[in-house]
Design a protein around this motif. Structure first.
Motif, PDB file in Angstrom:
ATOM      1  N   ILE A 169      40.565  44.453  35.417  1.00  0.00           N
ATOM      2  CA  ILE A 169      40.581  45.313  36.600  1.00  0.00           C
ATOM      3  C   ILE A 169      40.761  46.775  36.191  1.00  0.00           C
ATOM      4  O   ILE A 169      40.058  47.670  36.687  1.00  0.00           O
ATOM      5  CB  ILE A 169      41.690  44.874  37.573  1.00  0.00           C
ATOM      6  N   LYS A 170      41.675  47.023  35.274  1.00  0.00           N
ATOM      7  CA  LYS A 170      41.914  48.394  34.803  1.00  0.00           C
ATOM      8  C   LYS A 170      40.674  48.972  34.127  1.00  0.00           C
ATOM      9  O   LYS A 170      40.273  50.114  34.371  1.00  0.00           O
ATOM     10  CB  LYS A 170      43.078  48.375  33.802  1.00  0.00           C
ATOM     11  N   LYS A 171      40.014  48.192  33.290  1.00  0.00           N
ATOM     12  CA  LYS A 171      38.830  48.649  32.568  1.00  0.00           C
ATOM     13  C   LYS A 171      37.695  48.999  33.520  1.00  0.00           C
ATOM     14  O   LYS A 171      37.078  50.072  33.421  1.00  0.00           O
ATOM     15  CB  LYS A 171      38.380  47.578  31.581  1.00  0.00           C
ATOM     16  N   ILE A 172      37.404  48.133  34.489  1.00  0.00           N
ATOM     17  CA  ILE A 172      36.298  48.367  35.413  1.00  0.00           C
ATOM     18  C   ILE A 172      36.650  49.500  36.379  1.00  0.00           C
ATOM     19  O   ILE A 172      35.766  50.272  36.790  1.00  0.00           O
ATOM     20  CB  ILE A 172      35.948  47.077  36.168  1.00  0.00           C
ATOM     21  N   ALA A 173      37.911  49.638  36.738  1.00  0.00           N
ATOM     22  CA  ALA A 173      38.333  50.749  37.596  1.00  0.00           C
ATOM     23  C   ALA A 173      38.039  52.085  36.912  1.00  0.00           C
ATOM     24  O   ALA A 173      37.606  53.054  37.562  1.00  0.00           O
ATOM     25  CB  ALA A 173      39.814  50.626  37.919  1.00  0.00           C
ATOM     26  N   GLU A 174      38.256  52.161  35.612  1.00  0.00           N
ATOM     27  CA  GLU A 174      37.939  53.383  34.863  1.00  0.00           C
ATOM     28  C   GLU A 174      36.436  53.641  34.847  1.00  0.00           C
ATOM     29  O   GLU A 174      35.991  54.797  34.958  1.00  0.00           O
ATOM     30  CB  GLU A 174      38.469  53.264  33.434  1.00  0.00           C
ATOM     31  N   TYR A 175      35.635  52.570  34.732  1.00  0.00           N
ATOM     32  CA  TYR A 175      34.179  52.721  34.768  1.00  0.00           C
ATOM     33  C   TYR A 175      33.722  53.281  36.118  1.00  0.00           C
ATOM     34  O   TYR A 175      32.844  54.154  36.187  1.00  0.00           O
ATOM     35  CB  TYR A 175      33.490  51.378  34.515  1.00  0.00           C
ATOM     36  N   VAL A 176      34.327  52.781  37.199  1.00  0.00           N
ATOM     37  CA  VAL A 176      33.980  53.269  38.535  1.00  0.00           C
ATOM     38  C   VAL A 176      34.301  54.754  38.656  1.00  0.00           C
ATOM     39  O   VAL A 176      33.495  55.547  39.173  1.00  0.00           O
ATOM     40  CB  VAL A 176      34.719  52.465  39.618  1.00  0.00           C
ATOM     41  N   THR A 177      35.463  55.146  38.166  1.00  0.00           N
ATOM     42  CA  THR A 177      35.860  56.552  38.220  1.00  0.00           C
ATOM     43  C   THR A 177      34.872  57.433  37.459  1.00  0.00           C
ATOM     44  O   THR A 177      34.457  58.500  37.944  1.00  0.00           O
ATOM     45  CB  THR A 177      37.269  56.726  37.619  1.00  0.00           C
ATOM     46  N   GLN A 178      34.476  57.002  36.269  1.00  0.00           N
ATOM     47  CA  GLN A 178      33.539  57.781  35.457  1.00  0.00           C
ATOM     48  C   GLN A 178      32.167  57.879  36.116  1.00  0.00           C
ATOM     49  O   GLN A 178      31.530  58.942  36.114  1.00  0.00           O
ATOM     50  CB  GLN A 178      33.433  57.156  34.068  1.00  0.00           C
ATOM     51  N   LEU A 179      31.693  56.796  36.687  1.00  0.00           N
ATOM     52  CA  LEU A 179      30.390  56.810  37.347  1.00  0.00           C
ATOM     53  C   LEU A 179      30.403  57.683  38.595  1.00  0.00           C
ATOM     54  O   LEU A 179      29.382  58.315  38.943  1.00  0.00           O
ATOM     55  CB  LEU A 179      29.967  55.380  37.709  1.00  0.00           C
ATOM     56  N   PHE A 191      45.136  33.508  31.947  1.00  0.00           N
ATOM     57  CA  PHE A 191      44.323  34.201  32.934  1.00  0.00           C
ATOM     58  C   PHE A 191      44.901  35.521  33.453  1.00  0.00           C
ATOM     59  O   PHE A 191      44.171  36.515  33.514  1.00  0.00           O
ATOM     60  CB  PHE A 191      44.061  33.278  34.132  1.00  0.00           C
ATOM     61  N   LEU A 192      46.160  35.537  33.858  1.00  0.00           N
ATOM     62  CA  LEU A 192      46.670  36.678  34.619  1.00  0.00           C
ATOM     63  C   LEU A 192      46.671  37.984  33.830  1.00  0.00           C
ATOM     64  O   LEU A 192      46.243  39.027  34.349  1.00  0.00           O
ATOM     65  CB  LEU A 192      48.078  36.364  35.140  1.00  0.00           C
ATOM     66  N   THR A 193      47.110  37.948  32.591  1.00  0.00           N
ATOM     67  CA  THR A 193      47.110  39.174  31.785  1.00  0.00           C
ATOM     68  C   THR A 193      45.700  39.680  31.560  1.00  0.00           C
ATOM     69  O   THR A 193      45.400  40.876  31.714  1.00  0.00           O
ATOM     70  CB  THR A 193      47.797  38.930  30.425  1.00  0.00           C
ATOM     71  N   GLU A 194      44.811  38.772  31.217  1.00  0.00           N
ATOM     72  CA  GLU A 194      43.402  39.121  30.996  1.00  0.00           C
ATOM     73  C   GLU A 194      42.782  39.716  32.251  1.00  0.00           C
ATOM     74  O   GLU A 194      41.982  40.658  32.184  1.00  0.00           O
ATOM     75  CB  GLU A 194      42.644  37.862  30.574  1.00  0.00           C
ATOM     76  N   GLN A 195      43.175  39.204  33.406  1.00  0.00           N
ATOM     77  CA  GLN A 195      42.579  39.646  34.663  1.00  0.00           C
ATOM     78  C   GLN A 195      42.979  41.075  35.012  1.00  0.00           C
ATOM     79  O   GLN A 195      42.135  41.882  35.414  1.00  0.00           O
ATOM     80  CB  GLN A 195      42.984  38.686  35.786  1.00  0.00           C
ATOM     81  N   VAL A 196      44.257  41.398  34.879  1.00  0.00           N
ATOM     82  CA  VAL A 196      44.688  42.760  35.222  1.00  0.00           C
ATOM     83  C   VAL A 196      44.111  43.776  34.237  1.00  0.00           C
ATOM     84  O   VAL A 196      43.837  44.927  34.604  1.00  0.00           O
ATOM     85  CB  VAL A 196      46.225  42.868  35.282  1.00  0.00           C
ATOM     86  N   GLU A 197      43.910  43.372  32.990  1.00  0.00           N
ATOM     87  CA  GLU A 197      43.286  44.265  32.011  1.00  0.00           C
ATOM     88  C   GLU A 197      41.822  44.522  32.369  1.00  0.00           C
ATOM     89  O   GLU A 197      41.331  45.650  32.226  1.00  0.00           O
ATOM     90  CB  GLU A 197      43.392  43.666  30.605  1.00  0.00           C
ATOM     91  N   GLU A 213      36.572  41.195  40.591  1.00  0.00           N
ATOM     92  CA  GLU A 213      37.699  40.961  39.678  1.00  0.00           C
ATOM     93  C   GLU A 213      39.021  40.924  40.448  1.00  0.00           C
ATOM     94  O   GLU A 213      39.903  40.114  40.148  1.00  0.00           O
ATOM     95  CB  GLU A 213      37.741  42.049  38.603  1.00  0.00           C
ATOM     96  N   LYS A 214      39.153  41.786  41.439  1.00  0.00           N
ATOM     97  CA  LYS A 214      40.364  41.765  42.269  1.00  0.00           C
ATOM     98  C   LYS A 214      40.438  40.480  43.091  1.00  0.00           C
ATOM     99  O   LYS A 214      41.525  39.898  43.257  1.00  0.00           O
ATOM    100  CB  LYS A 214      40.388  42.979  43.202  1.00  0.00           C
ATOM    101  N   LEU A 215      39.283  40.041  43.599  1.00  0.00           N
ATOM    102  CA  LEU A 215      39.250  38.792  44.354  1.00  0.00           C
ATOM    103  C   LEU A 215      39.630  37.610  43.464  1.00  0.00           C
ATOM    104  O   LEU A 215      40.414  36.733  43.869  1.00  0.00           O
ATOM    105  CB  LEU A 215      37.854  38.578  44.934  1.00  0.00           C
ATOM    106  N   THR A 216      39.109  37.589  42.259  1.00  0.00           N
ATOM    107  CA  THR A 216      39.443  36.512  41.314  1.00  0.00           C
ATOM    108  C   THR A 216      40.932  36.513  40.995  1.00  0.00           C
ATOM    109  O   THR A 216      41.572  35.451  40.928  1.00  0.00           O
ATOM    110  CB  THR A 216      38.637  36.671  40.012  1.00  0.00           C
ATOM    111  N   ASN A 217      41.491  37.716  40.828  1.00  0.00           N
ATOM    112  CA  ASN A 217      42.927  37.811  40.546  1.00  0.00           C
ATOM    113  C   ASN A 217      43.746  37.279  41.719  1.00  0.00           C
ATOM    114  O   ASN A 217      44.758  36.592  41.524  1.00  0.00           O
ATOM    115  CB  ASN A 217      43.308  39.265  40.257  1.00  0.00           C
ATOM    116  N   GLU A 218      43.312  37.586  42.939  1.00  0.00           N
ATOM    117  CA  GLU A 218      44.007  37.085  44.127  1.00  0.00           C
ATOM    118  C   GLU A 218      43.972  35.558  44.172  1.00  0.00           C
ATOM    119  O   GLU A 218      44.967  34.900  44.509  1.00  0.00           O
ATOM    120  CB  GLU A 218      43.363  37.669  45.378  1.00  0.00           C
TER     121      GLU A 218
END
Length: 267
Positions: A232-242, A224-230, A194-199
């Motif tokens: 990234i935030k969602k998946i980052a939270e999933y990584v933290t929880q896992l 695209f851009l607003t959807e992309q940063v949202e 997701e970060k790569l896609t945003n870049e």
């Protein structure tokens, strides 16, 4: 009420014209043809029970801005000539070749990411893995990336470009990680993608800015851009929880959370 049409030259004598405008005769100068009236293209003055209407020559009326729009002359510019060949786009205007190529490259990015997510869906849907929540999440992610690719394809056609689909890279089919486990490893991979896609989207926006393509910039920002940063935030939270639940029973509960998210539990 009777109306009588008269010639503008005779009707707009200074005494008559002063009655239209309310200006004293001493303030009026120039020929009657150069006067502008608030009545538009017609001057009118009551005379007894009727009215006198004087037609004005619109070509002699000077616009307030001093700029005259002459469409039949301006369309003769080469930039507005409609192509006659059947292979040329009729809709294309101010769309640089560099922008067209960059859109095609972004289409390839979206399809490749979708391909990886589809592979992750297949992995977690196996009978010996059986993480239905992860399978659902990655299937939906794959569909969203493919929809983004199709959105870019449609935009390419709207601007008069030509869609070119490039080859896809074969994704991994195994996502086992000794230290992290497959669930955390897969989610971290998704975050990196997701970060790569945003870049890539930011670089696409830079190409549009370089070519002064304001409409393309707006399209990328809006779609695209607003959807992309949202995302990234969602998946980052999933990584933290896992990371907190580790590789044990907590992953099963996390999978159940993904499965019942949005009230849907059917693949």
């Amino acid at each position: 009420m009777s109306v009588r049409i008269v010639n503008a030259e005779s009707a707009l004598s200074k005494p008559l014209f002063s009655s239209y405008t309310g200006l004293p005769i001493s303030k009026l100068s120039g020929s009657p043809r150069s006067y502008s009236l608030s009545l538009g293209q017609f001057g009118r003055r009551r005379r007894g029970g009727g009215a006198v209407v004087a037609a004005l020559d619109s070509a002699t009326i000077t616009p307030l801005t001093g700029v005259v729009f002459q469409p039949f002359e301006e369309v003769k510019n080469d930039a507005f000539v409609v192509p006659v060949t059947s292979q040329a786009s009729l809709a294309r205007q101010r769309y640089a070749a560099e922008c067209e190529a960059a859109i095609n490259e972004q289409i390839n990015v979206e399809y490749n990411v979708s391909y990886v997510y589809h592979s992750l869906f297949a992995y977690f849907d196996r009978d010996n893995i059986a993480f239905k929540g992860f399978a659902k999440f990655f299937k939906k992610s794959s569909e969203e990336e493919r929809e983004d690719a199709e959105k870019l394809m449609k935009y390419q056609n709207v601007r008069g470009g030509r869609v070119k689909l490039y080859s896809l890279v074969m994704p991994l089919s195994e996502f086992v990680h000794v230290e992290k486990g497959d669930a955390l490893y897969a989610m971290e991979l998704a975050l990196s993608l997701e970060k790569l896609t945003n870049e890539k989207l930011l670089k696409l926006h830079a190409v549009a800015e370089k070519n002064n393509d304001t409409q393309m910039q707006d399209f990328i920002e809006r779609e695209f851009l607003t959807e992309q940063v949202e995302a990234i935030k969602k998946i980052a939270e999933y990584v933290t929880q896992l990371r907190m639940v580790g590789k044990g029973h907590g992953v099963w509960h996390f999978d159940q959370m993904l499965l019942h998210e949005d009230g849907e539990d059917v693949l």
